[in-house]
Scaffold this active site. Sequence first.
Site, short mmCIF file in Angstrom:
data_model
loop_
_atom_site.label_atom_id
_atom_site.label_comp_id
_atom_site.label_asym_id
_atom_site.label_seq_id
_atom_site.Cartn_x
_atom_site.Cartn_y
_atom_site.Cartn_z
N PHE A 234 0.84 -1.21 0.00
CA PHE A 234 0.00 0.00 0.00
C PHE A 234 0.87 1.25 0.00
O PHE A 234 0.70 2.16 0.78
CB PHE A 234 -0.96 -0.04 1.20
CG PHE A 234 -2.26 0.68 0.93
CD1 PHE A 234 -3.05 0.36 -0.16
CD2 PHE A 234 -2.69 1.69 1.79
CE1 PHE A 234 -4.24 1.02 -0.41
CE2 PHE A 234 -3.89 2.36 1.54
CZ PHE A 234 -4.67 2.02 0.44
N THR B 39 3.73 -4.85 -3.93
CA THR B 39 4.87 -4.69 -3.01
C THR B 39 6.09 -4.23 -3.80
O THR B 39 6.12 -4.35 -5.03
CB THR B 39 5.18 -6.00 -2.26
OG1 THR B 39 5.50 -7.01 -3.22
CG2 THR B 39 4.00 -6.45 -1.41
N GLU C 93 0.49 -6.14 -16.64
CA GLU C 93 0.60 -4.99 -17.56
C GLU C 93 1.39 -3.85 -16.92
O GLU C 93 2.16 -3.15 -17.59
CB GLU C 93 -0.80 -4.52 -17.94
CG GLU C 93 -0.84 -3.45 -19.00
CD GLU C 93 -0.35 -3.97 -20.35
OE1 GLU C 93 -1.01 -4.82 -20.94
OE2 GLU C 93 0.72 -3.51 -20.79
N GLY D 273 4.49 1.11 -17.33
CA GLY D 273 3.37 1.70 -16.61
C GLY D 273 2.06 1.73 -17.35
O GLY D 273 1.50 0.69 -17.67
N GLY E 167 11.94 14.57 -8.88
CA GLY E 167 11.24 13.35 -8.48
C GLY E 167 11.21 12.27 -9.54
O GLY E 167 10.53 11.25 -9.39
N GLU F 92 15.17 8.24 -8.03
CA GLU F 92 15.22 7.97 -6.58
C GLU F 92 16.50 8.56 -6.00
O GLU F 92 17.45 8.87 -6.73
CB GLU F 92 15.24 6.45 -6.35
CG GLU F 92 14.10 5.68 -6.96
CD GLU F 92 12.82 5.82 -6.16
OE1 GLU F 92 12.91 6.17 -4.97
OE2 GLU F 92 11.74 5.61 -6.74
N ASP G 266 16.57 -1.80 -13.88
CA ASP G 266 15.11 -1.73 -14.04
C ASP G 266 14.71 -2.13 -15.46
O ASP G 266 13.79 -2.94 -15.66
CB ASP G 266 14.65 -0.29 -13.73
CG ASP G 266 13.17 -0.09 -14.01
OD1 ASP G 266 12.35 -0.60 -13.23
OD2 ASP G 266 12.84 0.57 -15.01
N LYS H 209 12.51 -5.54 -17.06
CA LYS H 209 11.41 -5.44 -18.02
C LYS H 209 11.70 -6.27 -19.28
O LYS H 209 10.80 -6.88 -19.86
CB LYS H 209 11.16 -3.97 -18.39
CG LYS H 209 10.60 -3.19 -17.20
CD LYS H 209 10.66 -1.70 -17.42
CE LYS H 209 10.14 -0.95 -16.21
NZ LYS H 209 10.38 0.48 -16.26
N GLY I 210 4.37 6.64 -12.76
CA GLY I 210 3.38 7.56 -12.19
C GLY I 210 2.31 6.75 -11.48
O GLY I 210 1.96 5.65 -11.91
#
Lengths: 166, 340
Positions: free
Chosen positions: B11, B98, B151, B156, B209, B212, B223, B227, B320
């Site tokens: 969350f 998570t 997906e 994103g 932003g 990180e 990353d 993918k 986003g």
Amino acid sequence: MLKCRVLLRLKDAPGALVESLKPISGHGGNIQNITHLRENSEGEGGFVPTIINFEISDLSALEALKADLSKVAQIRELSADGKKLLKKKSVSILLLGHVMDTDAKNTLDRLMDAGADARNFTLSISDSKKPSCALITLDMDEKNFDPILSALDKLSKEKGLLVIRE
Amino acid sequence: MKNVKAIIVGFGVVGKGVAKVLQTKRKELEHDYNAKVSVVAVCNSKGCVIDESGAGLDLEELVELADKKKFESHKKFQKMKGADAIESVKADILIEATPTDIKTGEPGTANFLAAFKSGKHVITSNKGPLAVNFQKLMGEAKRKNLEMRFEATVCGGMPVFSLVRNGLQLNKIKSVRGILNGTTNFILTKMLEDKVSFESALKEAQELGYAEADPTYDIEGIDAAAKVVILANALLGINASFKDVKVTGITKVTAEAMELANSQGFVIKLIGEISESGSLEVSPRLIPKVHPLNVKGSLNALQIDTDLAKEVFVVGRGAGQIETASAIVSDLVDIINRRF
């Protein structure tokens, strides 16, 4: 008779087309038609793709023709009776690191040994102590692509260069 | 009306985004898809809020509490591991959001397995379990006749898997390549347009932003590599994991290199690629300025080469909160349409 098709990259300059026709007629080639793809020209002073269809007696005459033609024009594709004999591709690579200090000539020689022709070499150095970079355009027969990639990989590890390719 | 019960595990930004979208799009779900989605459990790393009694949890209240870091103060909060809640709470679908751990794939993998064990479909935004255990998890889902949807893991809000599933049927995917990480695209665009160093562009990305505080996953290509693994498994059927990807990041790219490439008609982009020969790579590449993959800023772009439709390009926002939630609810609606 073999029915042949050649795709040339011709300099956009007076006489370039005539020069490219001499080796064909010199080896007994009978030209069927010529297509000058001006709409695909690379711009003023650049190159124009040109397709020439011709007939020739046999493969040995074609091989001799190819050798002479490559002296006056860049051959991109060559086929005989529909069978592809040669297909060239161009790949640009950017080398980043100490390009000059790690012997740029040796780098180019080894790429040529792997089957590449260097068409363009542009170097950028801002400070002799900082990494420099070079952009090279390589022409190669398609079948040499993998060996050239392997050579680049080896050069990258050996000379500490970052290879950025297309 | 189709009544669908869901659990949200994780969350943070994404989990809260899903809660917000489920709230704001409740009427559309009911009217357009004849579906009522009730969230019966929400878990974070500390514990779970569970209510199996009626219409589901008040998501607005939960988002508000989580934003104030008071999630644990909810009257129905109990200390419990996400995997235990997944197994014990009666629900149809797990929304797994998570954080990604590319090395272990946990806690995602344990959550997936708990869901499959208790007969729940899984929708995730978590790359970790898929980059480490794709075939195992997909095999388990199929064995139990359940859906595993992801997906949101790649680019994103930009549709990739649903595009192939629903728009490129019968096509054989030959190769895939593209800009899979918005942070690096932002940095490289800045370096070219403002002629600044990698370090300056990274700093600006952090201030805005896009990156990180620890940007390693993005700038070292990790990353994007995760993918690539997911794309290779899902679209090309290649049994690959993270260790199979050759990865080079963008940290050595200089402003001078960007300028030289630009002067010769190219831009430098961090490209993830699955080639026709099946090799997996993430590395900085030269892209012609006129090529559709030359997208600016933090945009993502993907080129899918197929036997029938040939080259297909998709461009969109790769990250986003709401964009990622869009991908998750798109999977949710698809599962509802197919399975309920």
